[in-house]
Design a protein around this motif. Structure first.
Motif, PDB file in Angstrom:
ATOM      1  N   LYS A 429       0.846  -1.186   0.000  1.00 35.22           N
ATOM      2  CA  LYS A 429       0.000   0.000   0.000  1.00 35.22           C
ATOM      3  C   LYS A 429       0.888   1.244   0.000  1.00 35.22           C
ATOM      4  CE  LYS A 429      -3.825  -0.301   2.369  1.00 35.22           C
ATOM      5  NZ  LYS A 429      -4.815  -0.450   3.470  1.00 35.22           N
ATOM      6  N   ASN A 430       0.268   2.402  -0.116  1.00 33.89           N
ATOM      7  CA  ASN A 430       1.013   3.657  -0.219  1.00 33.89           C
ATOM      8  C   ASN A 430       1.940   3.876   0.978  1.00 33.89           C
ATOM      9  OD1 ASN A 430      -0.271   4.280  -2.616  1.00 33.89           O
ATOM     10  ND2 ASN A 430      -1.856   5.525  -1.650  1.00 33.89           N
ATOM     11  N   ASP A 431       3.162   4.271   0.677  1.00 37.11           N
ATOM     12  CA  ASP A 431       4.168   4.516   1.717  1.00 37.11           C
ATOM     13  C   ASP A 431       4.297   6.024   1.943  1.00 37.11           C
ATOM     14  OD1 ASP A 431       6.279   4.425   3.492  1.00 37.11           O
ATOM     15  OD2 ASP A 431       7.795   4.051   1.949  1.00 37.11           O
ATOM     16  N   TYR A 432       3.436   6.565   2.790  1.00 33.25           N
ATOM     17  CA  TYR A 432       3.475   8.012   3.052  1.00 33.25           C
ATOM     18  C   TYR A 432       4.680   8.403   3.906  1.00 33.25           C
ATOM     19  CZ  TYR A 432      -1.238   7.946   1.161  1.00 33.25           C
ATOM     20  OH  TYR A 432      -2.318   7.780   0.333  1.00 33.25           O
ATOM     21  N   ASP A 433       5.166   7.476   4.725  1.00 36.10           N
ATOM     22  CA  ASP A 433       6.373   7.767   5.509  1.00 36.10           C
ATOM     23  C   ASP A 433       7.558   7.999   4.574  1.00 36.10           C
ATOM     24  OD1 ASP A 433       5.014   7.529   7.875  1.00 36.10           O
ATOM     25  OD2 ASP A 433       5.638   5.454   8.249  1.00 36.10           O
ATOM     26  N   GLY A 434       7.613   7.215   3.496  1.00 39.58           N
ATOM     27  CA  GLY A 434       8.689   7.388   2.529  1.00 39.58           C
ATOM     28  C   GLY A 434       8.633   8.745   1.853  1.00 39.58           C
ATOM     29  N   VAL A 435       7.425   9.206   1.548  1.00 39.21           N
ATOM     30  CA  VAL A 435       7.256  10.524   0.935  1.00 39.21           C
ATOM     31  C   VAL A 435       7.715  11.612   1.897  1.00 39.21           C
ATOM     32  CG1 VAL A 435       5.591  12.166  -0.015  1.00 39.21           C
ATOM     33  CG2 VAL A 435       5.380   9.726  -0.547  1.00 39.21           C
ATOM     34  N   SER A 436       7.340  11.479   3.166  1.00 38.56           N
ATOM     35  CA  SER A 436       7.748  12.465   4.174  1.00 38.56           C
ATOM     36  C   SER A 436       9.260  12.492   4.339  1.00 38.56           C
ATOM     37  CB  SER A 436       7.089  12.138   5.525  1.00 38.56           C
ATOM     38  OG  SER A 436       5.688  12.226   5.431  1.00 38.56           O
ATOM     39  N   ARG A 437       9.869  11.340   4.249  1.00 37.61           N
ATOM     40  CA  ARG A 437      11.318  11.233   4.471  1.00 37.61           C
ATOM     41  C   ARG A 437      12.115  11.844   3.317  1.00 37.61           C
ATOM     42  NH1 ARG A 437      10.948   6.442   5.716  1.00 37.61           N
ATOM     43  NH2 ARG A 437      11.440   5.456   3.721  1.00 37.61           N
ATOM     44  N   THR A 438      11.651  11.642   2.079  1.00 48.48           N
ATOM     45  CA  THR A 438      12.424  12.091   0.922  1.00 48.48           C
ATOM     46  C   THR A 438      11.915  13.392   0.311  1.00 48.48           C
ATOM     47  OG1 THR A 438      11.045  10.896  -0.689  1.00 48.48           O
ATOM     48  CG2 THR A 438      12.883   9.677   0.330  1.00 48.48           C
TER      49      THR A 438
END
Length: 561
Positions: A429-438
């Protein structure tokens, strides 16, 4: 070899062609002198590709390529014959696509020995990021220092020149200002970002460098080579600087080089553009790319399932040109990038594309935009995992899996070689933590995993990941056992109703196989008569008039005479 010389003359008619040709001839001879593994000639139904990063899985104090091989050998080897290993070189941005050194392995991932070990488990597809290089690369740093050897490796441009005709893939400046070591300001062509410096192929030394890289990859075990962003390679002021005739000629030259050096090496062009421009990279069917990415497929399948209507998908599939023995399509639904929208412009009304984008945004998808010549912006790609793109956040797992598998039934049965992205295989599923991190939208679909944790999730029979993995495995294995799914077997689109996408695959012996996919969230009846074996379930059924399909059900039916 004469073809290579003729192509050089077309590209560089004012250069010393004899010297260029001799350099390439010597470099090919070097590759041919090495003991390369015997390569499979062309492709068949068993060729299913896994798209993945080399650092997709990790363990403490282990090079990630070794961990990936462990995961692959345990859980994936029986499903995938080919692994597309996304850029594994040292890089500075864009998750690998701003390469610092084409000939090194990122030390966090491992070394060339680890790549060699992986080639013992699967055939490997390398990325050749030949349009641009990192701003931190030795080549560009030497240019900034004023080294004359690298003076013409990059494209200097006066910012006052009218570049409005140039096709822009992203809403970023085309030129980036750099300060040379002597204090001079230079504006450099950067199609994709300020960290991705376009190479100047009008300089034949750059071509020789990139042919050297291409052959080096073959020597390191690459059997498939993906030419990244290839459409932008040749720049000519006053043109769109995309799909230039000299770009096509360079791709043909690359094809000639690999055919001479290691027959069986597959060249794949990555051109996220409208269909007619994309298939132009087949050349005459024998002289350019072996495969082209089937870019309309991901957004078309998504649009069709969202609307519960197969008309647009069926119309598009009907006009797909048959491929000859030397070419085929590279089919996919998800990749490390988003779901591109440009390839369906002209197939789907713009207002319907925009409406789908808004629906997806409401369900958590992110969107990247491109700049148009008139200064306006349009959605360029949807950033979302394919599983989440097909579903609402409130949907039950059972419904999620049904829609997802219906989409992959289409992927695995169309003419061409199918590729499955690792996040799809893992039911991500969508990885919003990854978006926040990068800070990058594309990180939503690029999650990395601790090996022990992902194995535990996959073994949990109640988890969404487990359900997707098990069911997707079933249809991948079914595809690999059926010769009628050979990438070049003929296809006819059948008219069984607007809610159904149905195709019939046939071979030279007039054997056939009927694939029916219900794309609607409601039961449908289709007119089918005969006795068939469902090659997924192994069940034999006789239909005297109709077949009834439940919501999102798909069947692969082989007639029994």
């Amino acid at each position: 070899m004469k073809k290579i010389k003729d192509r050089l003359t077309f590209i560089y008619n004012d250069q010393d062609i004899e010297l260029l040709w001799k350099n390439i001839e010597e470099r090919i001879a070097k590759t041919k002198s090495k003991s390369l593994r015997l390569r499979k000639q062309n492709w068949d139904e068993k060729d299913v590709v896994l798209i993945t990063y080399g650092d997709q899985f990790h363990e403490k104090d282990q090079p990630t390529l070794q961990t990936f091989k462990k995961m692959f050998d345990r859980h994936l080897k029986d499903k995938f014959e080919v692994v597309h290993l996304l850029p594994f070189y040292p890089y500075t941005s864009d998750d690998g696509f701003s390469v610092v050194d084409y000939k090194k392995v990122n030390p966090l991932l491992g070394d060339w020995g680890d790549i060699g070990d992986l080639t013992k488990s699967a055939r490997i597809m390398f990325d050749d990021v030949c349009n641009h290089i990192s701003s931190k690369s030795e080549w560009f740093q030497e240019y900034l220092q004023g080294n004359p050897e690298y003076q013409d490796y990059f494209i200097e441009m006066d910012p006052s020149v009218d570049l409005s005709a140039v096709t822009r893939p992203r809403a970023l400046p085309l030129l980036t200002k750099f300060i040379l070591a002597n204090g001079e300001e230079k504006y450099i062509w950067t199609t994709f970002s300020e960290d991705q410096i376009d190479l100047n192929f009008s300089n034949p030394e750059v071509l020789l460098e990139m042919i050297d890289v291409l052959l080096f990859y073959i020597e390191q075990g690459a059997e498939y080579i993906r030419l990244d962003a290839i459409g932008f390679m040749w720049k000519e002021i006053g043109t769109s600087c995309i799909h230039h005739e000299k770009t096509h000629e360079i791709v043909k030259l690359f094809r000639d080089v690999v055919d001479e050096a290691a027959k069986g090496t597959v060249i794949i062009t990555e051109t996220n553009v409208p269909h007619k421009d994309n298939v132009a990279y087949f050349g005459n069917g024998h002289d350019e790319a072996h495969m082209v990415y089937q870019f309309p497929l991901p957004p078309l399948v998504l649009y069709s399932i969202h609307n519960g209507n197969a008309n647009a998908l069926s119309d598009w599939a009907r006009q797909l040109p048959p491929t000859g023995s030397d070419t085929t399509f590279f089919n996919f639904l998800a990749s490390h990038d988003g779901i591109g929208l440009n390839p369906i412009r002209g197939l789907i009304p713009e207002e319907e594309i925009l409406a789908m984008v808004e629906e997806l945004k409401k369900e958590g998808a992110l969107v990247n935009y491109k700049k148009n010549p008139d200064g306006s912006e349009s959605p360029y790609e949807i950033n979302v995992t394919y599983l989440d793109s097909l579903n609402k956040q409130s949907d039950a797992d059972e419904l999620r899996v049904k829609r997802f598998l219906a989409a992959h039934s289409i992927l695995l049965t169309l003419p061409g070689v199918p590729a499955v992205y690792i996040q799809s295989m893992l039911g991500s599923k969508n990885d919003y933590d990854g978006v926040s991190r990068t800070g990058m939208n594309r990180s939503i679909n690029r999650q990395k995993y601790n090996l022990a944790e992902i194995e535990k999730e996959l073994m949990d029979t109640d988890s969404l990941r487990h359900k997707v993995f098990v069911e997707l495995t079933k249809i991948i294995k079914a595809r690999k056992t059926e010769s009628l799914f050979h990438p070049n077997a003929a296809m006819e689109v059948m008219d069984l109703g607007e809610k159904v996408f149905a195709i019939q695959r046939t071979d030279s012996k007039n054997e056939s196989l009927l694939v029916i996919n219900n794309l609607a969230n409601e039961p449908v009846d289709c007119d089918v008569i005969g006795t068939f074996i469902n090659i997924i379930t192994g069940e034999t059924t006789e239909f005297d008039r109709k077949i009834s399909l439940s919501p999102y059900q798909y069947v692969w039916l082989k007639p029994i005479n």
